[in-house]
Design a protein around this motif. Structure first.
Motif, PDB file in Angstrom:
ATOM      1  N   GLU A  77      -9.935  -3.773  -3.353  1.00  0.00           N
ATOM      2  CA  GLU A  77      -9.157  -2.560  -3.590  1.00  0.00           C
ATOM      3  C   GLU A  77      -8.412  -2.651  -4.919  1.00  0.00           C
ATOM      4  N   LEU A  78      -8.512  -1.591  -5.715  1.00  0.00           N
ATOM      5  CA  LEU A  78      -7.831  -1.506  -7.007  1.00  0.00           C
ATOM      6  C   LEU A  78      -6.563  -0.666  -6.854  1.00  0.00           C
ATOM      7  N   ILE A  79      -5.459  -1.156  -7.409  1.00  0.00           N
ATOM      8  CA  ILE A  79      -4.178  -0.449  -7.312  1.00  0.00           C
ATOM      9  C   ILE A  79      -3.524  -0.433  -8.689  1.00  0.00           C
ATOM     10  N   GLY A  80      -3.203   0.757  -9.173  1.00  0.00           N
ATOM     11  CA  GLY A  80      -2.522   0.882 -10.451  1.00  0.00           C
ATOM     12  C   GLY A  80      -1.037   0.556 -10.332  1.00  0.00           C
ATOM     13  N   ARG A  81      -0.399   0.341 -11.464  1.00  0.00           N
ATOM     14  CA  ARG A  81       1.029  -0.012 -11.470  1.00  0.00           C
ATOM     15  C   ARG A  81       1.889   1.101 -10.862  1.00  0.00           C
ATOM     16  N   ARG A  82       1.556   2.363 -11.138  1.00  0.00           N
ATOM     17  CA  ARG A  82       2.421   3.439 -10.639  1.00  0.00           C
ATOM     18  C   ARG A  82       2.392   3.542  -9.115  1.00  0.00           C
ATOM     19  N   PRO A  83       1.230   3.597  -8.454  1.00  0.00           N
ATOM     20  CA  PRO A  83       1.274   3.624  -6.982  1.00  0.00           C
ATOM     21  C   PRO A  83       1.890   2.357  -6.391  1.00  0.00           C
ATOM     22  N   TYR A  84       1.716   1.230  -7.058  1.00  0.00           N
ATOM     23  CA  TYR A  84       2.354  -0.016  -6.630  1.00  0.00           C
ATOM     24  C   TYR A  84       3.875   0.144  -6.645  1.00  0.00           C
ATOM     25  N   ASP A  85       4.406   0.692  -7.740  1.00  0.00           N
ATOM     26  CA  ASP A  85       5.850   0.892  -7.845  1.00  0.00           C
ATOM     27  C   ASP A  85       6.348   1.929  -6.845  1.00  0.00           C
ATOM     28  N   PHE A  86       5.589   3.015  -6.648  1.00  0.00           N
ATOM     29  CA  PHE A  86       5.979   4.029  -5.667  1.00  0.00           C
ATOM     30  C   PHE A  86       6.117   3.405  -4.274  1.00  0.00           C
ATOM     31  N   THR A  87       5.189   2.510  -3.947  1.00  0.00           N
ATOM     32  CA  THR A  87       5.211   1.884  -2.616  1.00  0.00           C
ATOM     33  C   THR A  87       6.442   0.996  -2.451  1.00  0.00           C
ATOM     34  N   LEU A  88       6.752   0.206  -3.464  1.00  0.00           N
ATOM     35  CA  LEU A  88       7.951  -0.623  -3.396  1.00  0.00           C
ATOM     36  C   LEU A  88       9.210   0.228  -3.307  1.00  0.00           C
ATOM     37  N   ARG A  89       9.182   1.393  -3.940  1.00  0.00           N
ATOM     38  CA  ARG A  89      10.368   2.256  -3.984  1.00  0.00           C
ATOM     39  C   ARG A  89      10.589   3.013  -2.685  1.00  0.00           C
ATOM     40  N   HIS A  90       9.508   3.451  -2.030  1.00  0.00           N
ATOM     41  CA  HIS A  90       9.660   4.405  -0.938  1.00  0.00           C
ATOM     42  C   HIS A  90       9.223   3.899   0.439  1.00  0.00           C
ATOM     43  N   ALA A  91       8.318   2.940   0.514  1.00  0.00           N
ATOM     44  CA  ALA A  91       7.800   2.517   1.815  1.00  0.00           C
ATOM     45  C   ALA A  91       8.803   1.589   2.515  1.00  0.00           C
ATOM     46  N   GLN A  92       8.856   1.723   3.821  1.00  0.00           N
ATOM     47  CA  GLN A  92       9.758   0.898   4.605  1.00  0.00           C
ATOM     48  C   GLN A  92       9.091  -0.428   4.961  1.00  0.00           C
ATOM     49  N   GLY A  93       9.840  -1.510   4.829  1.00  0.00           N
ATOM     50  CA  GLY A  93       9.379  -2.805   5.321  1.00  0.00           C
ATOM     51  C   GLY A  93       8.354  -3.518   4.471  1.00  0.00           C
ATOM     52  N   VAL A  94       8.082  -3.051   3.244  1.00  0.00           N
ATOM     53  CA  VAL A  94       7.126  -3.755   2.390  1.00  0.00           C
ATOM     54  C   VAL A  94       7.873  -4.716   1.475  1.00  0.00           C
ATOM     55  N   THR A  95       7.189  -5.763   1.098  1.00  0.00           N
ATOM     56  CA  THR A  95       7.760  -6.732   0.161  1.00  0.00           C
ATOM     57  C   THR A  95       6.841  -6.864  -1.043  1.00  0.00           C
ATOM     58  N   ARG A  96       7.410  -7.302  -2.134  1.00  0.00           N
ATOM     59  CA  ARG A  96       6.661  -7.444  -3.385  1.00  0.00           C
ATOM     60  C   ARG A  96       5.642  -8.590  -3.244  1.00  0.00           C
ATOM     61  N   PRO A  97       4.347  -8.297  -3.365  1.00  0.00           N
ATOM     62  CA  PRO A  97       3.355  -9.368  -3.199  1.00  0.00           C
ATOM     63  C   PRO A  97       3.408 -10.427  -4.291  1.00  0.00           C
ATOM     64  N   LEU A  98       3.678 -10.000  -5.530  1.00  0.00           N
ATOM     65  CA  LEU A  98       3.717 -10.922  -6.667  1.00  0.00           C
ATOM     66  C   LEU A  98       5.088 -10.837  -7.340  1.00  0.00           C
ATOM     67  N   ALA A  99       5.559 -11.960  -7.850  1.00  0.00           N
ATOM     68  CA  ALA A  99       6.889 -11.984  -8.468  1.00  0.00           C
ATOM     69  C   ALA A  99       6.918 -11.175  -9.761  1.00  0.00           C
ATOM     70  N   GLN A 100       5.845 -11.223 -10.521  1.00  0.00           N
ATOM     71  CA  GLN A 100       5.796 -10.560 -11.825  1.00  0.00           C
ATOM     72  C   GLN A 100       5.057  -9.236 -11.703  1.00  0.00           C
ATOM     73  N   ASP A 101       5.455  -8.255 -12.522  1.00  0.00           N
ATOM     74  CA  ASP A 101       4.764  -6.966 -12.546  1.00  0.00           C
ATOM     75  C   ASP A 101       3.545  -7.041 -13.470  1.00  0.00           C
ATOM     76  N   TRP A 102       2.486  -6.305 -13.043  1.00  0.00           N
ATOM     77  CA  TRP A 102       1.243  -6.266 -13.816  1.00  0.00           C
ATOM     78  C   TRP A 102       0.780  -4.824 -13.954  1.00  0.00           C
ATOM     79  N   PRO A 103       0.003  -4.525 -14.981  1.00  0.00           N
ATOM     80  CA  PRO A 103      -0.488  -3.146 -15.133  1.00  0.00           C
ATOM     81  C   PRO A 103      -1.412  -2.710 -14.002  1.00  0.00           C
ATOM     82  N   TRP A 104      -2.163  -3.662 -13.433  1.00  0.00           N
ATOM     83  CA  TRP A 104      -3.114  -3.365 -12.362  1.00  0.00           C
ATOM     84  C   TRP A 104      -3.100  -4.501 -11.347  1.00  0.00           C
ATOM     85  N   TYR A 105      -3.519  -4.146 -10.149  1.00  0.00           N
ATOM     86  CA  TYR A 105      -3.560  -5.125  -9.060  1.00  0.00           C
ATOM     87  C   TYR A 105      -4.876  -4.979  -8.304  1.00  0.00           C
TER      88      TYR A 105
END
Length: 476
Positions: free
Chosen positions: A260-288
């Protein structure tokens, strides 16, 4: 919403209701309301009657009466579709036929690796039943807690398991269908090899209820993997993700069960708005990339394969950082991050969505070219790109500019669709990878598909549904 009187004759309503009994014939508008709109709120229909039959015989009788009286019928399963195929129109003349009471798992055959299941069975219920029989049913969708098998087949659902196991059509061996005339086509066979003429089941899978009502199906099961490893990786670009996919296919082969490919923006939206999720990686990347490797041999084999892929990716400079889930719970958490991602876009305001596919090798070029097309329509719009890179299917969504007006942005819907879909076609892709056509893309399909393709579809429709009563106004 149009509040004009319904056109259905009360005497006709009574005839339909008598087939299923008053308890299962909904006519109160408060009871009917959940059947009249879809989850994104783009379509609101009207009807005087929702029928909830409990058997194939009752559905057959309903369709015979509908055929006799020219009454349009809209089949509906879990009402989780995203293109409006399951919603009646605003005329009030159409009746809704809910399949939710046909919810039996008729048989699990572990020797044939098949399950015979009725259309109203919830996908998650089927997954759990297969698991209890030490088997895997691999169709996996974000809506699996409420979507139903009949709708999955009618829309030819995809999801995260297509890379390894195929979409709903590829998982289906046989169907039982009630035709618009009320006749029953019983093709519930378990055969994986059968060359006796036309493959009729595939006319109904993906037809979105326009040719008949799927009431049951024989579906494939698979041995449960003995090992499953899930990893999250950070990358610099879609080109790097494509290189990682090629590397994973080379090293893991058929054991690669999700990519699964995930862009930085949907990744950030998920961290900002979803309940109970944690950051998978310590550093931010343009793509995941969210990657899963499954082994039929052992947990150690799965671990070894995913470590080999990621180690090679790091050594070759393809992967910037990666983490392998340390437990089943963490692996589930990684998947939960992906599953809640679509809903995490909603708090950011209005969005224009695209469910597209292009050849896997074209994904980086598509992403670059499509960004320019989006900017030409709305320069400040925010691209929200994620999806099933392993099978070429991207959810290329566009959120309104930050602080912008929802209504004004949605006024660009058709212009944005046109711009993005033109790019899709330039790569010989599809404007509907897994959600279907329904009402949302019907006119564009008719306008842009090869004329002979549309003509052949119309001929098929005319043969199966000459009275035009089967989910009219959808697909073609």
């Amino acid at each position: 919403m149009n509040d004009a009187p319904f056109d259905l004759d009360p005497a006709l309503i009574a005839r339909f209701a008598a087939i299923v009994g008053d308890k299962y014939a909904l006519s109160d508008q408060a009871d009917i309301a959940p059947y009249l709109t879809e989850r994104r709120g783009l379509w609101h229909g009207r009807t005087a009657l929702v029928l909830r039959p409990g058997s194939v015989d009752e559905i057959s009788r309903i369709m015979r009466l509908a055929s006799e009286t020219g009454t349009p019928v809209v089949p509906q399963s879990g009402n989780t579709g995203l293109v409006g195929a399951q919603v009646p129109d605003a005329s009030g003349r159409e009746i809704v036929l809910s399949l939710s009471r046909l919810n039996r798992i008729r048989e699990i055959d572990v020797f044939s690796n098949t399950v015979t299941v009725e259309a109203g069975v919830i996908l998650q219920t089927l997954q759990e039943a297969a698991d209890a029989a030490d088997r895997l049913f691999p169709l996996s969708l974000a809506a699996q807690g409420s979507c139903q098998i009949g709708g999955n087949l009618s829309s030819n659902a995809g999801g995260t398991g297509v890379l390894a196991y195929g979409n709903a059509r590829e998982l289906c061996l046989g169907v039982e269908v009630v035709l618009p005339t009320g006749e029953v086509f019983d093709d519930l066979r378990k055969l994986k090899k059968d060359n006796t003429g036309y493959d009729l089941k595939n006319l109904f899978v993906g037809a979105e209820g326009t040719l008949g009502i799927i009431t049951a199906a024989v579906l494939k099961l698979f041995p449960k993997p003995k090992g499953r490893e899930v990893a999250f990786a950070g990358l610099s670009s879609p080109e790097a993700a494509l290189s990682l996919f090629s590397l994973a296919m080379d090293r893991a082969g058929a054991a690669l069960t999700a990519f699964e490919l995930i862009g930085r923006r949907p990744y950030d939206f998920t961290l900002r708005h979803a309940q109970g999720v944690t950051r998978p990686l310590a550093q931010d990347w343009p793509w995941y990339v969210l990657m899963q490797v499954s082994s039929g041999r052992s947990a150690e084999d799965a671990r070894g394969l995913i470590e080999e892929v990621l180690s090679a990716g790091l050594q070759q400079g393809i992967v910037g950082d990666a983490v392998i889930a340390a437990s089943l719970a963490q692996g589930d958490a990684f998947w939960n991050f992906r599953e809640v991602l679509p809903d995490s876009q909603k708090p950011e305001g209005a969005s224009i969505k695209h469910d597209i596919s292009v050849p896997v090798a074209s994904i980086p070029a598509f992403i670059e070219k499509a960004a320019g097309a989006v900017a030409s329509v709305s320069p400040q719009a925010r691209v929200v790109c994620f999806g099933h890179m392993g099978d070429g299917n991207l959810h290329y969504n566009i959120s309104r500019p930050e602080g912008g007006d929802d209504e004004a942005f949605l006024g660009l819907y058709h212009a944005m669709n046109h711009a993005v879909h033109d790019v899709v076609r330039s790569f010989h892709g599809s404007i509907s990878a897994e959600h279907g056509i329904g009402q949302l893309k019907r006119d564009e399909l008719i306008a842009t598909a090869p004329p002979m393709a549309i003509e052949l579809m119309r001929r098929v429709k005319a043969v199966f549904d000459p009275a035009g009563i089967m989910n009219p106004g959808k697909v073609i």
